[in-house]
Design a protein around this motif. Structure first.
Motif, PDB file in Angstrom:
ATOM      1  N   SER A   1     -13.930 -16.721  41.088  1.00  9.98           N
ATOM      2  CA  SER A   1     -14.638 -15.455  41.241  1.00  9.98           C
ATOM      3  C   SER A   1     -14.325 -14.522  40.083  1.00  9.98           C
ATOM      4  O   SER A   1     -13.254 -14.587  39.479  1.00  9.98           O
ATOM      5  CB  SER A   1     -14.240 -14.764  42.546  1.00  9.98           C
ATOM      6  OG  SER A   1     -14.702 -15.506  43.653  1.00  9.98           O
ATOM      7  N   HIS A   2     -15.283 -13.650  39.782  1.00 11.35           N
ATOM      8  CA  HIS A   2     -15.125 -12.597  38.771  1.00 11.35           C
ATOM      9  C   HIS A   2     -15.078 -11.273  39.524  1.00 11.35           C
ATOM     10  O   HIS A   2     -15.961 -10.989  40.335  1.00 11.35           O
ATOM     11  CB  HIS A   2     -16.299 -12.618  37.793  1.00 11.35           C
ATOM     12  CG  HIS A   2     -16.182 -11.582  36.724  1.00 11.35           C
ATOM     13  ND1 HIS A   2     -15.434 -11.779  35.586  1.00 11.35           N
ATOM     14  CD2 HIS A   2     -16.690 -10.335  36.634  1.00 11.35           C
ATOM     15  CE1 HIS A   2     -15.501 -10.705  34.830  1.00 11.35           C
ATOM     16  NE2 HIS A   2     -16.255  -9.803  35.448  1.00 11.35           N
ATOM     17  N   TYR A   3     -14.028 -10.474  39.272  1.00 11.58           N
ATOM     18  CA  TYR A   3     -13.823  -9.221  39.978  1.00 11.58           C
ATOM     19  C   TYR A   3     -14.016  -8.042  39.029  1.00 11.58           C
ATOM     20  O   TYR A   3     -13.571  -8.085  37.885  1.00 11.58           O
ATOM     21  CB  TYR A   3     -12.397  -9.161  40.541  1.00 11.58           C
ATOM     22  CG  TYR A   3     -12.083 -10.306  41.466  1.00 11.58           C
ATOM     23  CD1 TYR A   3     -12.538 -10.310  42.775  1.00 11.58           C
ATOM     24  CD2 TYR A   3     -11.338 -11.396  41.023  1.00 11.58           C
ATOM     25  CE1 TYR A   3     -12.257 -11.359  43.623  1.00 11.58           C
ATOM     26  CE2 TYR A   3     -11.047 -12.455  41.867  1.00 11.58           C
ATOM     27  CZ  TYR A   3     -11.506 -12.426  43.164  1.00 11.58           C
ATOM     28  OH  TYR A   3     -11.225 -13.474  44.005  1.00 11.58           O
TER      29      TYR A   3
ATOM     30  N   THR B   1     -17.939 -11.647  42.329  1.00 10.50           N
ATOM     31  CA  THR B   1     -19.046 -12.568  42.170  1.00 10.50           C
ATOM     32  C   THR B   1     -18.490 -13.975  42.021  1.00 10.50           C
ATOM     33  O   THR B   1     -17.608 -14.203  41.198  1.00 10.50           O
ATOM     34  CB  THR B   1     -19.860 -12.214  40.901  1.00 10.50           C
ATOM     35  OG1 THR B   1     -20.247 -10.850  40.960  1.00 10.50           O
ATOM     36  CG2 THR B   1     -21.090 -13.087  40.779  1.00 10.50           C
TER      37      THR B   1
ATOM     38  N   GLU C   1     -11.453  -5.662  34.956  1.00  9.10           N
ATOM     39  CA  GLU C   1     -12.031  -6.933  35.386  1.00  9.10           C
ATOM     40  C   GLU C   1     -10.939  -7.996  35.494  1.00  9.10           C
ATOM     41  O   GLU C   1      -9.866  -7.861  34.891  1.00  9.10           O
ATOM     42  CB  GLU C   1     -13.123  -7.371  34.413  1.00  9.10           C
ATOM     43  CG  GLU C   1     -14.267  -6.359  34.361  1.00  9.10           C
ATOM     44  CD  GLU C   1     -15.457  -6.816  33.575  1.00  9.10           C
ATOM     45  OE1 GLU C   1     -15.773  -8.032  33.591  1.00  9.10           O
ATOM     46  OE2 GLU C   1     -16.100  -5.950  32.946  1.00  9.10           O
TER      47      GLU C   1
ATOM     48  N   GLU D   1     -10.567 -12.557  36.581  1.00 10.94           N
ATOM     49  CA  GLU D   1     -11.177 -13.827  37.005  1.00 10.94           C
ATOM     50  C   GLU D   1     -10.099 -14.625  37.719  1.00 10.94           C
ATOM     51  O   GLU D   1      -8.994 -14.765  37.210  1.00 10.94           O
ATOM     52  CB  GLU D   1     -11.678 -14.614  35.794  1.00 10.94           C
ATOM     53  CG  GLU D   1     -12.716 -13.886  35.010  1.00 10.94           C
ATOM     54  CD  GLU D   1     -14.007 -14.662  34.851  1.00 10.94           C
ATOM     55  OE1 GLU D   1     -14.096 -15.790  35.353  1.00 10.94           O
ATOM     56  OE2 GLU D   1     -14.901 -14.103  34.228  1.00 10.94           O
ATOM     57  N   SER D   2     -10.441 -15.114  38.910  1.00 13.16           N
ATOM     58  CA  SER D   2      -9.457 -15.877  39.653  1.00 13.16           C
ATOM     59  C   SER D   2     -10.132 -16.689  40.752  1.00 13.16           C
ATOM     60  O   SER D   2     -11.048 -16.201  41.411  1.00 13.16           O
ATOM     61  CB  SER D   2      -8.437 -14.918  40.274  1.00 13.16           C
ATOM     62  OG  SER D   2      -7.479 -15.625  41.008  1.00 13.16           O
TER      63      SER D   2
ATOM     64  N   THR E   1     -18.134 -17.483  40.631  1.00 13.98           N
ATOM     65  CA  THR E   1     -18.499 -18.051  39.337  1.00 13.98           C
ATOM     66  C   THR E   1     -18.519 -19.572  39.365  1.00 13.98           C
ATOM     67  O   THR E   1     -19.231 -20.183  38.589  1.00 13.98           O
ATOM     68  CB  THR E   1     -17.527 -17.575  38.232  1.00 13.98           C
ATOM     69  OG1 THR E   1     -16.188 -17.909  38.609  1.00 13.98           O
ATOM     70  CG2 THR E   1     -17.652 -16.077  38.009  1.00 13.98           C
TER      71      THR E   1
END
Length: 148
Positions: free
Chosen positions: A82-84, A107, A76, A78-79, A109
């Motif tokens: 968005s959350h990948y 997704t 996972e 986060e950037s 965020t």
């Protein structure tokens, strides 16, 4: 989801995909990788990966949230709002073949960047699929030609 059959057993493919310190030799898209945790690859392993994308370098911090060697792991990140989630499944296809299946999701965020990523989803999805396919080709080349 992108899938690729590799002419090597699960163990060799697992090693190629999880040898973070050797990743720059396996994946042509990775220009730099910095492992942030000690010990073997598993839940909690973190690293910063730099790739060349769309003509620019992008660095993301990633971490492992599930690991079932040599069959499956989840990464996972986060950037930019968005959350990948990247899910890797290694399916035995005989003693010397493995089908690698990679599923990627993003997704939004927060923020404008997350909203923009959602709106441009189709275009981004094609680029991501192409990048994943290239990574899987690189992994296949590494294990089939050089072994692991």
């Amino acid at each position: 989801m992108v899938e690729r059959r590799v002419g090597a057993g699960q163990g060799a493919v697992w090693e190629a995909l999880t040898d973070l310190r050797g990743m720059e030799r396996v994946l042509s898209g990775v220009t730099r990788l910095e492992v942030l945790t000690e010990g073997a690859f598993g839940v909690g392993t973190r690293w910063r990966e730099t790739r060349r994308m769309f003509g620019k370098e992008a660095t993301e911090e990633m971490w492992v949230t599930a690991s079932v060697p040599p069959e499956r792991y989840v990464v996972e990140a986060e950037s930019h709002g968005s959350h990948y989630v990247s899910e890797w499944d290694l399916l035995a296809a005989g003693p010397s073949a493995t089908t690698v299946r990679m599923t990627f999701s993003a997704t939004a965020t927060s923020g404008v960047a997350g909203l923009l990523a959602t709106l441009l989803g189709g275009l981004g999805e094609r680029a991501v699929r192409k990048g994943i396919a290239k990574d899987l080709d690189d992994v296949a080349s590494a294990v089939e030609a050089h072994g692991f």
